[in-house]
Design a protein around this motif. Structure first.
Motif, short mmCIF file in Angstrom:
data_model
loop_
_atom_site.label_atom_id
_atom_site.label_comp_id
_atom_site.label_asym_id
_atom_site.label_seq_id
_atom_site.Cartn_x
_atom_site.Cartn_y
_atom_site.Cartn_z
N GLN A 107 40.22 43.19 39.05
CA GLN A 107 39.75 42.90 40.39
C GLN A 107 40.24 43.94 41.40
O GLN A 107 39.48 44.42 42.25
N TYR A 388 32.69 39.06 43.09
CA TYR A 388 32.51 37.72 43.67
C TYR A 388 33.58 37.45 44.72
O TYR A 388 33.31 36.88 45.78
N TYR A 389 34.82 37.85 44.43
CA TYR A 389 35.91 37.65 45.38
C TYR A 389 35.87 38.72 46.47
O TYR A 389 35.85 39.92 46.17
N THR A 390 35.86 38.28 47.71
CA THR A 390 35.88 39.17 48.87
C THR A 390 36.83 38.55 49.90
O THR A 390 37.26 37.40 49.74
N THR A 393 35.10 35.19 50.67
CA THR A 393 35.07 34.10 49.69
C THR A 393 36.45 33.67 49.22
O THR A 393 36.62 32.52 48.79
N ALA A 394 37.45 34.55 49.26
CA ALA A 394 38.79 34.20 48.77
C ALA A 394 39.86 34.82 49.67
O ALA A 394 40.72 35.58 49.20
N TYR A 397 43.50 34.38 48.44
CA TYR A 397 43.81 34.76 47.07
C TYR A 397 43.72 36.26 46.85
O TYR A 397 44.63 36.88 46.29
N LEU A 398 42.63 36.85 47.32
CA LEU A 398 42.37 38.26 47.06
C LEU A 398 43.43 39.21 47.62
O LEU A 398 43.85 40.14 46.91
#
Length: 456
Positions: A107, A388-390, A393-394, A397-398
């Protein structure tokens, strides 16, 4: 006039451990555009891709011996930080990039690469996947890998599960591509060797494929070792081998706090019991019975139709990973083995695991190669990477995932990131090696002692 020599595709592989280097390097040869599966990776030095290897610096960076064991030669190979690697990707041109990393590493690289390639008209096809059996953290690992052009699934079962996860969160699932484990191969098993070990014949050979972190406890590891030694004593006509992943002081994908090398020193094993290292395929060449808790070596063995046992002595549990083999027909205990039992694998289960013992392995990577060729020929080049993670959206977390690799939320190097602006000098390299050695010693030697003291 002689025919022109086709241009060798350029492939870069970034790996963070010995097993992921093995997976990444072998995968690179399997998926290279124009590569034939009839040419083994070891024989493809002149006709295969131009392969540049990059080893992500960390506690599990492979040693020269571990790299040699894989048997795949790279045109170049060097150790890098995440920021050094991103700088290289900004300056060099490749056809394919294989990210052989844990999910968080994939990621971070996807976001970092998206930043360094944002002004380029062309970029490599980015490929990622899993080293072997996926039996834990399915959703977490998959979503961290989302954004690559190809997410390789090692079996039909994995491909179905991967697509279900992506579609279930509303993410594009078109990247999921079914292949097989890249390190399968070798001569099919032809039957037991002469148990009497007559001149010119090998003895019947039992191999236990050990794992660095399964099981974890001293009690369980000592139990397995004792049973293996007992089996050797019961069958003095057999050769009983304990296949180990690493030598003392080496590091693997998983931390090994209680090496079998230490535990065996307290025993007095018979002469027909030995510790062995080296390439798993070469060990399987002389194996009549492969025993393990849940190692991917079981799939290599099944591919060659070698009698294979997944142990139930410690239970069939998710923590051990042997739950993945439910339905395989390979589950058995040491008591059953000592009594002469030999499990028969379930052919339907084997087929769904990408083992392809039916001879179809030669075409297992066709779909991946065709997909890569189409992407490389795509008019106007490839679109930007879209994980998917941006930050939208996260957002909770990201940033932490990226920060572990010294990247900010937008994928750019953070201030003070190692070697963000220049190549390290000789003194810096020496200091870095010393610091890394101290860190590895702490992880492998000091931390386990502290944890055990805390359990008293």
């Amino acid at each position: 006039m002689p025919a022109s020599t086709p241009k060798r595709p350029r492939i870069a592989v970034l790996a963070d451990s010995d097993t992921r280097w093995k997976w990444g390097a072998l995968t690179a040869h399997r998926i290279a555009p124009g590569q034939s599966m009839e040419t083994a990776p070891r024989e493809a030095a002149q006709v295969g891709p131009a392969l540049d290897g990059f080893l992500l610096r960390g506690r599990a960076t492979p040693t020269p011996r571990q790299l040699e064991e894989v048997g795949v030669r790279a045109d170049s190979l060097r150790e890098v930080t995440a920021v050094e690697f991103l700088r290289t990707m900004a300056e060099e041109s490749y056809d394919v990039l294989v990210l052989a990393l844990v999910g968080g590493g994939v990621q971070a690289m996807l976001h970092g690469l998206g930043r360094v390639w944002e002004n380029r008209t062309s970029r490599p096809v980015v490929v990622t996947g899993y080293v072997g059996v996926v039996y834990e953290k399915l959703a977490d690992g998959l979503l961290l890998r989302h954004g690559a052009d190809l997410v390789l699934a090692n079996s039909r079962q994995d491909a179905d599960r991967f697509r279900a996860v992506y579609e279930g969160v509303g993410a594009d699932a078109s990247s999921v591509t079914e292949v097989a484990l890249p390190f399968l191969g070798g001569a099919p098993y032809t039957g037991e060797h002469d148990p009497s070990a007559k001149q010119g014949r090998r003895p019947y050979t039992v191999v236990f494929a050990a794992q660095p972190s399964v099981p974890e406890s001293r009690k369980d590891r000592t139990y397995l070792l004792n049973r293996l030694v007992q089996h050797a004593r019961r069958h003095p006509e057999r050769e009983v081998l304990l296949k180990l992943r690493s030598r003392p002081g080496e590091h693997t994908t998983h931390i090994e706090e209680l090496p079998y090398q230490k535990l065996v020193q307290r025993l007095d094993p018979p002469a027909n019991f030995r510790l062995v290292y080296g390439n798993m395929g070469e060990v399987l060449d002389r194996t009549d019975l492969l025993v393990t808790v849940s190692s991917t070596a079981a799939l290599e063995s099944l591919h060659r139709r070698i009698p294979t046992v997944v142990l139930t002595d410690l239970g069939v549990r998710e923590a051990l990973g042997n739950h993945h083999f439910v339905g395989s027909g390979c589950l058995a205990s040491w008591d059953q083995l000592d009594a002469g039992h030999r499990p028969a694998p379930d052919e339907e289960w084997v087929s769904r695991q990408g083992v392809v013992a039916d001879g179809s392995y030669a075409s297992a990577f066709d779909a991946a190669r065709e997909r890569i060729a189409k992407l490389l020929d795509r008019p106007g080049g490839l679109p930007p990477l879209t994980p998917y993670y941006t930050p939208v959206t996260a957002p909770g977390y990201l940033p932490g995932i990226l920060a572990r690799h010294h990247l900010g939320p937008d994928g750019t190097p953070l201030p003070g990131a190692p070697a963000a602006d220049r190549e390290p000098g000789p003194v810096r390299q020496i200091v870095r090696r010393a610091a890394r050695g101290a860190y590895r010693h702490g992880v492998q030697r000091v931390a386990p002692v502290i944890r055990r003291m805390g359990e008293l």
